[in-house]
Design an enzyme around this catalytic site. Structure first.
Site, PDB file in Angstrom:
ATOM      1  N   TYR A 207       0.817  -1.207   0.000  1.00 28.02           N
ATOM      2  CA  TYR A 207       0.000   0.000   0.000  1.00 28.02           C
ATOM      3  C   TYR A 207       0.856   1.263   0.000  1.00 28.02           C
ATOM      4  O   TYR A 207       2.003   1.258   0.455  1.00 28.02           O
ATOM      5  CB  TYR A 207      -0.922   0.019   1.223  1.00 28.02           C
ATOM      6  CG  TYR A 207      -2.051  -0.977   1.144  1.00 28.02           C
ATOM      7  CD1 TYR A 207      -2.319  -1.693  -0.022  1.00 28.02           C
ATOM      8  CD2 TYR A 207      -2.864  -1.209   2.246  1.00 28.02           C
ATOM      9  CE1 TYR A 207      -3.373  -2.602  -0.088  1.00 28.02           C
ATOM     10  CE2 TYR A 207      -3.923  -2.112   2.192  1.00 28.02           C
ATOM     11  CZ  TYR A 207      -4.167  -2.813   1.025  1.00 28.02           C
ATOM     12  OH  TYR A 207      -5.194  -3.709   0.959  1.00 28.02           O
ATOM     13  N   ILE A 241       1.457 -10.780  -4.180  1.00 22.35           N
ATOM     14  CA  ILE A 241       1.313  -9.348  -3.925  1.00 22.35           C
ATOM     15  C   ILE A 241      -0.160  -8.992  -3.834  1.00 22.35           C
ATOM     16  O   ILE A 241      -0.956  -9.354  -4.694  1.00 22.35           O
ATOM     17  CB  ILE A 241       1.963  -8.507  -5.047  1.00 22.35           C
ATOM     18  CG1 ILE A 241       3.476  -8.728  -5.083  1.00 22.35           C
ATOM     19  CG2 ILE A 241       1.633  -7.024  -4.869  1.00 22.35           C
ATOM     20  CD1 ILE A 241       4.226  -8.219  -3.870  1.00 22.35           C
ATOM     21  N   LYS A 242      -0.519  -8.275  -2.767  1.00 22.55           N
ATOM     22  CA  LYS A 242      -1.867  -7.734  -2.618  1.00 22.55           C
ATOM     23  C   LYS A 242      -1.818  -6.233  -2.904  1.00 22.55           C
ATOM     24  O   LYS A 242      -1.024  -5.514  -2.316  1.00 22.55           O
ATOM     25  CB  LYS A 242      -2.386  -7.986  -1.197  1.00 22.55           C
ATOM     26  CG  LYS A 242      -3.543  -7.106  -0.763  1.00 22.55           C
ATOM     27  CD  LYS A 242      -4.806  -7.344  -1.566  1.00 22.55           C
ATOM     28  CE  LYS A 242      -5.967  -6.512  -1.030  1.00 22.55           C
ATOM     29  NZ  LYS A 242      -5.796  -5.063  -1.233  1.00 22.55           N
ATOM     30  N   GLN A 243      -2.669  -5.800  -3.837  1.00 18.43           N
ATOM     31  CA  GLN A 243      -2.685  -4.385  -4.203  1.00 18.43           C
ATOM     32  C   GLN A 243      -4.114  -3.945  -4.499  1.00 18.43           C
ATOM     33  O   GLN A 243      -4.948  -4.733  -4.946  1.00 18.43           O
ATOM     34  CB  GLN A 243      -1.808  -4.157  -5.450  1.00 18.43           C
ATOM     35  CG  GLN A 243      -1.639  -2.717  -5.855  1.00 18.43           C
ATOM     36  CD  GLN A 243      -1.071  -1.852  -4.759  1.00 18.43           C
ATOM     37  OE1 GLN A 243      -1.830  -1.236  -3.995  1.00 18.43           O
ATOM     38  NE2 GLN A 243       0.267  -1.808  -4.645  1.00 18.43           N
ATOM     39  N   SER A 300      -8.077  -5.924  -4.635  1.00 19.85           N
ATOM     40  CA  SER A 300      -9.297  -5.694  -3.863  1.00 19.85           C
ATOM     41  C   SER A 300     -10.015  -4.517  -4.487  1.00 19.85           C
ATOM     42  O   SER A 300      -9.435  -3.791  -5.298  1.00 19.85           O
ATOM     43  CB  SER A 300      -8.984  -5.409  -2.390  1.00 19.85           C
ATOM     44  OG  SER A 300      -8.226  -4.212  -2.283  1.00 19.85           O
TER      45      SER A 300
END
Length: 360
Positions: A207, A241-243, A300
């Site tokens: 983030y 990877i969460k973005q 998301s």
């Protein structure tokens, strides 16, 4: 066997006027430049890396569980908002989830690949559920009880605690661009190295956090800036990877203009050849920065609202067609009646199981 769904009529209805564009758009960066999701992802990509056999096994557990098992895609329930946003703000809409067992029950009923939540939640029910669904321990959090409120990701748990309760992976957040980011980078680097030593996979929430990123638009979700955050994340050996889904571009220029001096470094070709204003191109640039898709990108789509189903389907279609590897869905699912949360997960998963939603 992997479940399948038929024609995307329901998907098209959720997309509304955007259906034709989102389902047929041809991306600027060809898919042939990417390492795409598939049933052989771990063998094709990670078996050639420095990841140990134990880490490979953990990654395979994540990709082999739930309704999307062996498809190369992930559907994950994350619930750390009790710390990040306060328990009251998060669970008052549905007090069922003050009891951590119901978080796990939702992930299981939703046929998720895994559940990502706090050390406390997973520790409280680990012996009952650790062998029923893969656990992801979120190690650091931002707490909003200090006065004045501040934003900093602080370690709440240790990697060894995640291993002891049976987790297959650990997760962490870095606020890239913040004054605290150098410390967070070092803490997460050490935690991820230890997790890999113990045989667990790693997931990084990449983030952005700085008031300078809010100008005429919210450039916390700019493709060029989030893409670089992703690139820093894979440099720390994050396996996934969460973005946030990108909503705009040209963040470098906007921040430079606001500061009245040069900020960071980019290239004109990023905007003329690698991206456009189209959401699939913006998201593909995020994938490109994840070592061309070697590390899977999960997106998301924002907070809970009236059009959750339509927004979730739109996000899933963009992520899949861009070459991403899945969706992470929290407040949209647990801030509503249990059965509706399950239905939302299945609706998202339908996108990834549909042969008619192809990679652009």
């Amino acid at each position: 066997m992997t479940a399948t769904v038929s024609a995307p009529n329901n998907i098209e209805s959720y997309l509304g006027n955007e259906a034709e564009d989102l389902l047929t758009y041809k991306a600027k960066v060809p898919k042939e430049r990417l390492h795409l999701p598939g049933s052989d992802l771990v063998e094709r990509i990670w078996a050639h890396s420095d990841r140990s056999p134990q880490v490979l096994r953990s990654l395979q557990q994540l990709y082999s569980h739930g309704r999307l098992a062996n498809s190369g895609y992930l559907s994950i329930l994350p619930v750390d908002q009790g710390i990040e946003h306060s328990a009251g703000a998060s669970f008052a809409p549905n007090p069922l989830y003050f009891d951590p067992e119901n978080i796990i029950k939702l992930a299981i009923a939703g046929e998720c690949n895994a559940v990502a939540t706090t050390l406390g939640v997973l520790g409280s029910i680990s012996r009952k559920y650790a062998y029923k669904i893969p656990f992801i321990v979120k190690l650091n959090h931002n707490e909003l009880l200090s006065v004045p409120n501040s934003y900093d990701q602080i370690m709440f748990g240790q990697v060894e605690q995640g291993w002891n309760l049976g987790a297959v992976a650990v997760g962490a957040t870095i606020y890239f661009g913040s004054s605290e980011s150098p410390r967070q980078i070092q803490e997460v680097s050490q935690a991820f190295a230890r997790a890999h030593e113990l045989g667990m996979a790693t997931i990084l929430w990449c983030y952005l956090r700085n008031s300078a990123f809010k100008q005429d638009k919210d450039y916390h979700v700019a493709a060029d800036l989030t893409g670089q955050a992703n690139h820093l994340g894979v440099t720390l050996e994050a396996d996934i990877i969460k973005q946030k889904l990108p909503e705009c571009n040209k963040g470098y220029g906007a921040v430079s203009d606001a500061l009245g001096k040069k900020y960071g470094r980019t290239h004109d070709l990023v905007y003329s050849e690698l991206t456009s204003e189209h959401p699939i191109d913006l998201t593909r640039y995020q994938v490109l920065n994840c070592y061309a898709g070697r590390a899977g990108l999960i997106n998301s789509g924002g907070s809970s609202g009236k059009n959750d189903f339509a927004e979730a389907v739109r996000t899933a279609v963009i992520n899949k067609r861009a070459g991403g590897t899945g969706l992470i869905s929290g407040r949209k699912t647990f801030q509503r009646p249990f059965e509706e949360g399950v239905k939302l997960f299945h609706t998202i998963q339908d996108v990834y199981l549909s042969p008619d939603v192809t990679i652009a």
